[in-house]
Structure formats: structure tokens, C-alpha cells
Design an enzyme around this catalytic site. Structure first.
Site, mmCIF file in Angstrom:
data_model
loop_
_atom_site.group_PDB
_atom_site.id
_atom_site.type_symbol
_atom_site.label_atom_id
_atom_site.label_comp_id
_atom_site.label_asym_id
_atom_site.label_seq_id
_atom_site.Cartn_x
_atom_site.Cartn_y
_atom_site.Cartn_z
ATOM 1 N N ARG A 15 0.841 -1.207 0.000
ATOM 2 C CA ARG A 15 0.000 0.000 0.000
ATOM 3 C C ARG A 15 0.874 1.255 0.000
ATOM 4 O O ARG A 15 1.017 1.935 -1.007
ATOM 5 C CB ARG A 15 -0.941 -0.037 1.221
ATOM 6 C CG ARG A 15 -2.105 0.947 1.167
ATOM 7 C CD ARG A 15 -1.778 2.356 1.549
ATOM 8 N NE ARG A 15 -1.277 2.503 2.923
ATOM 9 C CZ ARG A 15 -0.861 3.657 3.405
ATOM 10 N NH1 ARG A 15 -0.861 4.751 2.673
ATOM 11 N NH2 ARG A 15 -0.389 3.715 4.642
ATOM 12 N N ASP A 16 1.514 1.533 1.124
ATOM 13 C CA ASP A 16 2.324 2.742 1.266
ATOM 14 C C ASP A 16 3.495 2.736 0.281
ATOM 15 O O ASP A 16 3.913 3.775 -0.222
ATOM 16 C CB ASP A 16 2.849 2.812 2.709
ATOM 17 C CG ASP A 16 3.216 4.227 3.144
ATOM 18 O OD1 ASP A 16 3.073 5.149 2.326
ATOM 19 O OD2 ASP A 16 3.657 4.398 4.289
ATOM 20 N N HIS A 207 6.461 3.885 12.792
ATOM 21 C CA HIS A 207 6.376 3.902 11.322
ATOM 22 C C HIS A 207 7.363 4.976 10.833
ATOM 23 O O HIS A 207 7.001 6.136 10.682
ATOM 24 C CB HIS A 207 4.934 4.251 10.923
ATOM 25 C CG HIS A 207 4.666 4.258 9.452
ATOM 26 N ND1 HIS A 207 3.853 3.337 8.839
ATOM 27 C CD2 HIS A 207 5.084 5.089 8.465
ATOM 28 C CE1 HIS A 207 3.781 3.593 7.539
ATOM 29 N NE2 HIS A 207 4.530 4.668 7.293
ATOM 30 N N HIS A 209 10.248 6.715 8.370
ATOM 31 C CA HIS A 209 10.816 6.828 7.018
ATOM 32 C C HIS A 209 12.312 7.110 7.132
ATOM 33 O O HIS A 209 12.801 7.564 8.165
ATOM 34 C CB HIS A 209 10.097 7.928 6.235
ATOM 35 C CG HIS A 209 8.762 7.498 5.719
ATOM 36 N ND1 HIS A 209 8.390 7.630 4.410
ATOM 37 C CD2 HIS A 209 7.711 6.912 6.347
ATOM 38 C CE1 HIS A 209 7.166 7.151 4.244
ATOM 39 N NE2 HIS A 209 6.730 6.714 5.410
ATOM 40 N N CYS A 240 6.458 9.897 0.215
ATOM 41 C CA CYS A 240 5.273 10.601 0.688
ATOM 42 C C CYS A 240 4.968 11.688 -0.309
ATOM 43 O O CYS A 240 5.789 12.560 -0.549
ATOM 44 C CB CYS A 240 5.500 11.206 2.079
ATOM 45 S SG CYS A 240 4.092 12.204 2.590
ATOM 46 N N ASN A 249 9.743 4.256 3.179
ATOM 47 C CA ASN A 249 9.695 3.698 4.526
ATOM 48 C C ASN A 249 11.013 2.984 4.789
ATOM 49 O O ASN A 249 11.725 2.619 3.863
ATOM 50 C CB ASN A 249 8.581 2.651 4.585
ATOM 51 C CG ASN A 249 7.231 3.233 4.338
ATOM 52 O OD1 ASN A 249 6.656 3.842 5.218
ATOM 53 N ND2 ASN A 249 6.698 3.064 3.132
#
Length: 299
Positions: A15-16, A207, A209, A240, A249
Site C-alpha cells: 500500500r504505502d 512507522h 521513514h 510521501c 519507509n
């Protein structure tokens, strides 16, 4: 504090990691990625995002992804659902866990979802109520916990306030996101201290990055404080869209290597995971940002 004996990894690559890719990625590729991640031992995979295809074209096949999954026993396949419409669509696909996201930064909230932090939280109330009614667990994300592209420094107290609001609404876990990857270990510890006064440590996830190359150091710092859930992305995929220059990430391979070195159990087969990272980056024509993945592939 002592290190946790076991850490759960939440794999956000499908997803991300993929959502900002400009070229459409075939649904079959996404499904194979998710299946390979499950085969490597990941028990929590964020598979899709039920957002408007107008905003995130790469996630337009969310229904096909969620219904096409070869579901493995013991694996959670979650989806991001920013609003009620997204939640209803996710429920129709048999999704058993969803996530909502708020920000600790007013400016980021305005630029990202065109409303204040308080308004964004109000919008989640019906989503959480409906999810609870459907027996679906909700995870809450807080972005910009260690800095904002528009506001700069973010007060740890603000992160704690937003995290507590999500917990009180019914989120079972709060994932603290260093969205632009500007945090450093001491800052990460201080932010976590503030949040842990409002939310039990067992309900917190990191979470982080890796924009400034600090993600592994920051994770080490919060592991020391007792955080036992880490969000990561295979091959370090992702960025992002609201933070220019923000690299992906932290790479799942690098996190597993760290955990193995600390004697912390994750249940993940590093070789299978690294092979998956090599495969997906070749499939989508992206560099592999996992240092461990690159090192293992070169052996």
C-alpha cells in the site's frame, strides 16, 4: 526499559510502498507481492487503500486486490479507509482490519485532507462506529510525529493528544509516523515518552521513514523503550506525496536484520524477504533501497 522479546512487523509495501508509483502496476503483480510477503512469514500486510482513484490512481484496483488475495491462515490483510465510503467498500470485499490516519501537524492536515486535525478526527468517528458494528478492527496512524514539511518541529504533546484521541475513539493500535524521516534517536525517545503517558506502550507502533538515513537508529531507540510493533516496507519502497524528497519507509529487510542481531523474534525468513525485495524492485523498475537486500543479493 528492556528490548521486547518479540516484534510484530506490519508490512506496508503493497500500500504505502506502491501508492505513489506513477506507472500503473498490474493487479497480478500486487497480488504476487502480497503472497510472497506472506510466504516469508509476515503476519500483517497492508494490502490496499480505499481512496478515490482520482487522488491515488495506483490504488484504483483496491477491490480486485482485496478479493483476489490468497488468504493465508494467521495473516491479517488490512486496508486504509479514510472515510465511510472507503470503509463500506472495504467491508464489501471482506476486509477484516482497516486503518485511518490523522496528523500531529495542523498545516499537514490542511494540505493533505483540507481540514484541521480536530475536524479530521471528527470525520473518523462514524468510520470507527461503523467498523465496530461490523466487528472490524481499526488501526490509527498519526503522521508527522517527528517533524512536518510545512511546520517544522512538532511538539510531542500534540502527538500524544492526537494519539490519545484515536485510542479513545476505538483504535486498537496507534502507529506513530515520521512521515518525512527527519527524526533522530533522542527526539524519537522524547516523542515516545510523551505519547506513552497517554497511550499504553503495548498499543504503539513505529512507522519511520528513512529520508535522512536515521530510521534504523530511531527504531533501535524506540525498541529500547519497549515498542514491539514496527511498520516497514519491503525494499524500502514508497515515499510521501506531500513531502518532497522524502524517501521510502524503512526497509523490512534492514529491520529484520537488526532484530535478528538483537535476538528479537520476528518469525520472518530474511532470505525469502530479501528475494521478494529483489523481485518487486525488478518488476517495477525501481532501485532496491534495502541495504541488507542489496548485500544479500550480491553474495
Amino acid at each position: 526499559m528492556a528490548f521486547p522479546t518479540q516484534v510484530r512487523l506490519v508490512e506496508v509495501g503493497p500500500r504505502d510502498g506502491l501508492q505513489n508509483e506513477a506507472e500503473p502496476i498490474a493487479t497480478a503483480t500486487k497480488l504476487e507481492l502480497i503472497d510472497r510477503l506472506g510466504a516469508a512469514g509476515l503476519t500483517h500486510i497492508e494490502a490496499a487503500s480505499f481512496v478515490s482513484p482520482k487522488w491515488v490512481p495506483q490504488m484504483a484496483d483496491h477491490r480486485e486486490v482485496m478479493t483476489g488475495l490468497k488468504r493465508r491462515p494467521g495473516v491479517v490483510y488490512s486496508a486504509l479507509t479514510p472515510n465511510l465510503k472507503g470503509l463500506e467498500a472495504a467491508l464489501a470485499c471482506g476486509t477484516k482490519e482497516v486503518a485511518v490516519f490523522g496528523a500531529a501537524s495542523e498545516a499537514f492536515s490542511q494540505k493533505n485532507i483540507n481540514c484541521s486535525v480536530a475536524e479530521s478526527l471528527e470525520r473518523f468517528a462514524p468510520v470507527l462506529a461503523r467498523a465496530q458494528e461490523a466487528g472490524v478492527r481499526v488501526r490509527g496512524y498519526v503522521s508527522c510525529v517527528l517533524g512536518c514539511p510545512y511546520e517544522g518541529e512538532i511538539a510531542p504533546a500534540k502527538v500524544a493528544e492526537v494519539s490519545k484521541a484515536l485510542l479513545d475513539m476505538g483504535c486498537y493500535e496507534i502507529s506513530l509516523g515520521d512521515t518525512i524521516g527527519v527524526g533522530t534517536p533522542l527526539k524519537a525517545k522524547r516523542m515516545l515518552e510523551a505519547v506513552a503517558r497517554e497511550v499504553p506502550m503495548a498499543k504503539l507502533a513505529a512507522h519511520f521513514h528513512d529520508t535522512y538515513g536515521q530510521a534504523i537508529a530511531n527504531l533501535y531507540a524506540v525498541l529500547e523503550e519497549g515498542v514491539a510493533v514496527i511498520d516497514s516496507s519491503v525494499a524500502g519502497l514508497g515515499g510521501c506525496p506531500y513531502a518532497k524528497g522524502a524517501s521510502g519507509n524503512v526497509a523490512s529487510e534492514d529491520v529484520v536484520y537488526l532484530l535478528n542481531g538483537l535476538g528479537i523474534e520476528s518469525g520472518i525468513d530474511l532470505d525469502k524477504l530479501a528475494a521478494t525485495g529483489t523481485w518487486i524492485t525488478q518488476a517495477i523498475g525501481r532501485p532496491n533501497r534495502a541495504k541488507v537486500g542489496v548485500a544479500l543479493a550480491a553474495k
